[in-house]
Scaffold this active site. Structure first.
Site, mmCIF file in Angstrom:
data_model
loop_
_atom_site.group_PDB
_atom_site.id
_atom_site.type_symbol
_atom_site.label_atom_id
_atom_site.label_comp_id
_atom_site.label_asym_id
_atom_site.label_seq_id
_atom_site.Cartn_x
_atom_site.Cartn_y
_atom_site.Cartn_z
ATOM 1 N N CYS A 153 1.016 -1.276 0.029
ATOM 2 C CA CYS A 153 0.048 0.068 -0.022
ATOM 3 C C CYS A 153 0.948 1.321 0.225
ATOM 4 O O CYS A 153 1.711 1.284 0.889
ATOM 5 C CB CYS A 153 -0.840 0.038 1.425
ATOM 6 S SG CYS A 153 -1.865 1.404 1.427
ATOM 7 N N CYS A 181 0.208 3.347 3.571
ATOM 8 C CA CYS A 181 0.867 2.868 4.653
ATOM 9 C C CYS A 181 1.837 1.488 4.669
ATOM 10 O O CYS A 181 2.258 1.323 5.654
ATOM 11 C CB CYS A 181 -0.441 2.351 5.535
ATOM 12 S SG CYS A 181 -0.897 0.780 5.102
ATOM 13 N N CYS A 207 -7.479 -1.192 1.438
ATOM 14 C CA CYS A 207 -6.500 -1.567 2.536
ATOM 15 C C CYS A 207 -7.026 -1.966 4.028
ATOM 16 O O CYS A 207 -7.480 -1.074 4.412
ATOM 17 C CB CYS A 207 -5.333 -0.589 2.491
ATOM 18 S SG CYS A 207 -4.126 -0.830 3.774
ATOM 19 N N CYS A 238 -5.184 0.776 6.472
ATOM 20 C CA CYS A 238 -5.452 2.365 6.519
ATOM 21 C C CYS A 238 -6.779 2.529 6.083
ATOM 22 O O CYS A 238 -7.067 3.787 5.751
ATOM 23 C CB CYS A 238 -4.189 2.981 5.990
ATOM 24 S SG CYS A 238 -4.064 2.907 3.999
ATOM 25 N N CYS A 255 -8.456 -5.515 -9.824
ATOM 26 C CA CYS A 255 -8.243 -4.350 -10.688
ATOM 27 C C CYS A 255 -7.536 -3.412 -10.028
ATOM 28 O O CYS A 255 -8.488 -2.540 -9.334
ATOM 29 C CB CYS A 255 -9.308 -4.169 -11.590
ATOM 30 S SG CYS A 255 -9.158 -2.885 -12.857
HETATM 31 ZN ZN ZN Z 1 -2.914 1.118 3.441
#
Ligand code: ZN
Length: 108
Positions: free
Chosen positions: A25, A28, A73, A76, A96
């Protein structure tokens, strides 16, 4: 990154990323996908057949009059993309993902 819009297709430099490693990510640092799961879907967005366990939370998205599963995510909450059931692999899944939300860290 926090609005749910998507970048224009074919703009992500990750599309041509072929090295081994993990996709994190960008917000984060949570580890999301292995390079093993990446495939070229032809859509112009980075696509994956499966996410790492616990990487994402999903919710049903009814925007634009379509029922889609969006995922974000687990750590976060940043929106990463949508998951579809037409993937070419054994999982049948196609994640995707918005390339701007991903950070690729190659294996050393
Ligand atoms: Zn994240």
């Amino acid at each position: 990154m926090f609005n749910e819009g998507t970048e224009r297709p074919f703009t992500s430099e990750l599309l041509t990323e072929k090295r081994k490693g993990f996709y994190h990510c960008a917000n984060c640092g949570n580890k999301l996908f292995s390079s093993e799961a990446k495939f070229d879907s032809g859509t112009g967005w980075p696509s994956f057949s499966e996410a790492l366990p616990g990487a994402f939370k999903t919710k049903v998205d009814y925007s634009f009059g379509m029922k889609r599963i969006e995922y974000h995510c687990a750590k976060c909450g940043v929106h990463h993309g949508h998951v579809f059931d037409d993937g070419p692999s054994s999982t049948g899944k196609r994640f995707c993902n918005n390339g701007l939300c991903l950070l690729f860290i190659p294996e050393t």
